[in-house]
Design a protein around this motif. Structure first.
Motif, PDB file in Angstrom:
ATOM      1  N   HIS A 183       0.845  -1.195   0.000  1.00 41.97           N
ATOM      2  CA  HIS A 183       0.000   0.000   0.000  1.00 41.97           C
ATOM      3  C   HIS A 183       0.875   1.238   0.000  1.00 41.97           C
ATOM      4  O   HIS A 183       2.090   1.161   0.151  1.00 41.97           O
ATOM      5  N   SER A 184       0.235   2.368  -0.201  1.00 42.16           N
ATOM      6  CA  SER A 184       0.925   3.658  -0.116  1.00 42.16           C
ATOM      7  C   SER A 184       0.000   4.615   0.617  1.00 42.16           C
ATOM      8  O   SER A 184      -1.186   4.329   0.794  1.00 42.16           O
ATOM      9  N   PHE A 185       0.557   5.746   1.044  1.00 46.34           N
ATOM     10  CA  PHE A 185      -0.219   6.732   1.777  1.00 46.34           C
ATOM     11  C   PHE A 185      -0.154   8.080   1.092  1.00 46.34           C
ATOM     12  O   PHE A 185       0.794   8.386   0.383  1.00 46.34           O
ATOM     13  N   ARG A 186      -1.181   8.891   1.359  1.00 49.52           N
ATOM     14  CA  ARG A 186      -1.182  10.271   0.903  1.00 49.52           C
ATOM     15  C   ARG A 186      -1.038  11.163   2.123  1.00 49.52           C
ATOM     16  O   ARG A 186      -1.681  10.939   3.146  1.00 49.52           O
ATOM     17  N   GLY A 187      -0.158  12.165   2.013  1.00 43.80           N
ATOM     18  CA  GLY A 187       0.022  13.128   3.093  1.00 43.80           C
ATOM     19  C   GLY A 187       1.463  13.172   3.555  1.00 43.80           C
ATOM     20  O   GLY A 187       2.108  12.136   3.711  1.00 43.80           O
ATOM     21  N   GLU A 188       1.941  14.375   3.745  1.00 43.80           N
ATOM     22  CA  GLU A 188       3.345  14.558   4.131  1.00 43.80           C
ATOM     23  C   GLU A 188       3.700  13.877   5.433  1.00 43.80           C
ATOM     24  O   GLU A 188       4.853  13.496   5.649  1.00 43.80           O
ATOM     25  N   VAL A 189       2.732  13.698   6.330  1.00 41.03           N
ATOM     26  CA  VAL A 189       2.990  13.063   7.615  1.00 41.03           C
ATOM     27  C   VAL A 189       3.569  11.652   7.443  1.00 41.03           C
ATOM     28  O   VAL A 189       4.275  11.152   8.312  1.00 41.03           O
ATOM     29  N   PHE A 190       3.334  11.028   6.289  1.00 43.64           N
ATOM     30  CA  PHE A 190       3.783   9.654   6.050  1.00 43.64           C
ATOM     31  C   PHE A 190       5.187   9.571   5.458  1.00 43.64           C
ATOM     32  O   PHE A 190       5.720   8.475   5.288  1.00 43.64           O
ATOM     33  N   GLY A 191       5.775  10.699   5.122  1.00 46.73           N
ATOM     34  CA  GLY A 191       7.155  10.704   4.625  1.00 46.73           C
ATOM     35  C   GLY A 191       7.360   9.719   3.497  1.00 46.73           C
ATOM     36  O   GLY A 191       6.565   9.673   2.547  1.00 46.73           O
ATOM     37  N   PRO A 192       8.415   8.868   3.584  1.00 42.73           N
ATOM     38  CA  PRO A 192       8.713   7.940   2.496  1.00 42.73           C
ATOM     39  C   PRO A 192       7.636   6.866   2.288  1.00 42.73           C
ATOM     40  O   PRO A 192       7.587   6.233   1.242  1.00 42.73           O
ATOM     41  N   ALA A 193       6.753   6.669   3.264  1.00 42.40           N
ATOM     42  CA  ALA A 193       5.685   5.679   3.118  1.00 42.40           C
ATOM     43  C   ALA A 193       4.617   6.132   2.126  1.00 42.40           C
ATOM     44  O   ALA A 193       3.695   5.390   1.836  1.00 42.40           O
ATOM     45  N   GLN A 194       4.768   7.365   1.592  1.00 35.20           N
ATOM     46  CA  GLN A 194       3.857   7.806   0.545  1.00 35.20           C
ATOM     47  C   GLN A 194       4.064   6.976  -0.726  1.00 35.20           C
ATOM     48  O   GLN A 194       3.143   6.840  -1.528  1.00 35.20           O
ATOM     49  N   ARG A 195       5.257   6.422  -0.865  1.00 32.15           N
ATOM     50  CA  ARG A 195       5.531   5.554  -2.015  1.00 32.15           C
ATOM     51  C   ARG A 195       4.991   4.149  -1.717  1.00 32.15           C
ATOM     52  O   ARG A 195       4.855   3.747  -0.562  1.00 32.15           O
ATOM     53  N   LEU A 196       4.718   3.408  -2.754  1.00 37.45           N
ATOM     54  CA  LEU A 196       4.258   2.028  -2.599  1.00 37.45           C
ATOM     55  C   LEU A 196       5.295   1.236  -1.815  1.00 37.45           C
ATOM     56  O   LEU A 196       6.497   1.303  -2.102  1.00 37.45           O
ATOM     57  N   HIS A 197       4.834   0.508  -0.809  1.00 32.46           N
ATOM     58  CA  HIS A 197       5.726  -0.304   0.014  1.00 32.46           C
ATOM     59  C   HIS A 197       4.960  -1.511   0.543  1.00 32.46           C
ATOM     60  O   HIS A 197       3.730  -1.543   0.519  1.00 32.46           O
ATOM     61  N   GLY A 198       5.687  -2.484   1.016  1.00 34.42           N
ATOM     62  CA  GLY A 198       5.084  -3.677   1.585  1.00 34.42           C
ATOM     63  C   GLY A 198       5.052  -3.598   3.097  1.00 34.42           C
ATOM     64  O   GLY A 198       5.840  -2.890   3.715  1.00 34.42           O
ATOM     65  N   ALA A 199       4.137  -4.345   3.677  1.00 40.11           N
ATOM     66  CA  ALA A 199       4.043  -4.438   5.130  1.00 40.11           C
ATOM     67  C   ALA A 199       3.625  -5.852   5.498  1.00 40.11           C
ATOM     68  O   ALA A 199       2.756  -6.433   4.846  1.00 40.11           O
ATOM     69  N   THR A 200       4.271  -6.382   6.509  1.00 42.65           N
ATOM     70  CA  THR A 200       3.882  -7.673   7.077  1.00 42.65           C
ATOM     71  C   THR A 200       3.427  -7.407   8.503  1.00 42.65           C
ATOM     72  O   THR A 200       4.158  -6.803   9.294  1.00 42.65           O
ATOM     73  N   PHE A 201       2.216  -7.816   8.813  1.00 39.17           N
ATOM     74  CA  PHE A 201       1.650  -7.600  10.138  1.00 39.17           C
ATOM     75  C   PHE A 201       1.393  -8.937  10.823  1.00 39.17           C
ATOM     76  O   PHE A 201       0.792  -9.826  10.226  1.00 39.17           O
ATOM     77  N   VAL A 202       1.818  -9.059  12.060  1.00 39.11           N
ATOM     78  CA  VAL A 202       1.351 -10.133  12.926  1.00 39.11           C
ATOM     79  C   VAL A 202       0.052  -9.616  13.522  1.00 39.11           C
ATOM     80  O   VAL A 202      -0.001  -8.483  14.031  1.00 39.11           O
ATOM     81  N   VAL A 203      -1.003 -10.423  13.436  1.00 45.32           N
ATOM     82  CA  VAL A 203      -2.343  -9.973  13.835  1.00 45.32           C
ATOM     83  C   VAL A 203      -2.854 -10.822  14.993  1.00 45.32           C
ATOM     84  O   VAL A 203      -2.944 -12.046  14.879  1.00 45.32           O
ATOM     85  N   ASP A 204      -3.177 -10.159  16.092  1.00 52.86           N
ATOM     86  CA  ASP A 204      -3.795 -10.810  17.248  1.00 52.86           C
ATOM     87  C   ASP A 204      -5.253 -10.391  17.315  1.00 52.86           C
ATOM     88  O   ASP A 204      -5.565  -9.192  17.202  1.00 52.86           O
ATOM     89  N   ALA A 205      -6.125 -11.351  17.510  1.00 46.70           N
ATOM     90  CA  ALA A 205      -7.546 -11.082  17.736  1.00 46.70           C
ATOM     91  C   ALA A 205      -7.906 -11.625  19.115  1.00 46.70           C
ATOM     92  O   ALA A 205      -7.765 -12.825  19.369  1.00 46.70           O
ATOM     93  N   THR A 206      -8.322 -10.730  19.989  1.00 41.74           N
ATOM     94  CA  THR A 206      -8.688 -11.102  21.356  1.00 41.74           C
ATOM     95  C   THR A 206     -10.198 -10.992  21.498  1.00 41.74           C
ATOM     96  O   THR A 206     -10.786  -9.951  21.185  1.00 41.74           O
ATOM     97  N   PHE A 207     -10.800 -12.076  21.960  1.00 40.76           N
ATOM     98  CA  PHE A 207     -12.250 -12.154  22.154  1.00 40.76           C
ATOM     99  C   PHE A 207     -12.513 -12.121  23.661  1.00 40.76           C
ATOM    100  O   PHE A 207     -11.862 -12.841  24.417  1.00 40.76           O
ATOM    101  N   ARG A 208     -13.498 -11.282  24.087  1.00 42.95           N
ATOM    102  CA  ARG A 208     -13.764 -11.086  25.516  1.00 42.95           C
ATOM    103  C   ARG A 208     -15.228 -11.358  25.860  1.00 42.95           C
ATOM    104  O   ARG A 208     -16.117 -11.096  25.066  1.00 42.95           O
ATOM    105  N   ARG A 209     -15.393 -11.819  27.091  1.00 39.08           N
ATOM    106  CA  ARG A 209     -16.745 -11.952  27.644  1.00 39.08           C
ATOM    107  C   ARG A 209     -16.659 -11.895  29.157  1.00 39.08           C
ATOM    108  O   ARG A 209     -15.641 -12.258  29.740  1.00 39.08           O
ATOM    109  N   ALA A 210     -17.739 -11.442  29.777  1.00 37.30           N
ATOM    110  CA  ALA A 210     -17.763 -11.275  31.233  1.00 37.30           C
ATOM    111  C   ALA A 210     -17.805 -12.622  31.953  1.00 37.30           C
ATOM    112  O   ALA A 210     -17.177 -12.791  32.998  1.00 37.30           O
TER     113      ALA A 210
END
Length: 132
Positions: free
Chosen positions: A14-41
């Motif tokens: 993906h890429s981003f729009r906006g100066e706040v993202f600096g070099p990430a405005q260019r197309l780049h890859g990302a690998t995310f480890v994803v945790d899903a936590t399920f809760r109940r009382a």
């Protein structure tokens, strides 16, 4: 409050729009480890939060809709900065939809909330917590 957490990962471009993202405005890859936590009382009649196998399967299915994709090309994300925080919300919302549809079993209807955390690296992560 009781909780269980399941983990998987995704690889996206993906890429981003906006100066706040600096070099990430260019197309780049990302690998995310994803945790899903399920809760109940309170634990359900089987003394569990949710079926951990179904939770794992449904997280994998939700992530499969994003994995190995250039998010800039996905119509659902047109014109959107697909930040880590935003992706955590997308995944949490899609898991919530599956809970409401019964894909995590009838017992999952008693869940109180879901938190999805995307780990960008060993030092940075973002989460979205939502009620059910």
């Amino acid at each position: 409050m009781f909780s269980i957490t399941v983990r998987d990962h995704i690889m996206v471009a993906h890429s981003f729009r906006g100066e706040v993202f600096g070099p990430a405005q260019r197309l780049h890859g990302a690998t995310f480890v994803v945790d899903a936590t399920f809760r109940r009382a309170e634990l359900d009649a089987d003394n569990i939060v949710v079926d951990i196998g179904l939770a794992t399967e449904q997280l994998h299915a939700v992530l499969g809709e994003l994995n190995y994709r250039n998010l800039d090309d996905e119509p659902a994300f047109a014109g959107i900065n697909t930040s880590t925080e935003f992706l955590a919300k997308v995944i949490a919302d899609r898991l919530a939809d599956r809970v409401h549809a019964g894909a995590l079993g009838e017992g999952a209807r008693g869940l109180g909330g879901i938190t999805v955390t995307l780990h960008e690296s060993h030092v940075a992560s973002a989460s979205c917590e939502r009620t059910l």
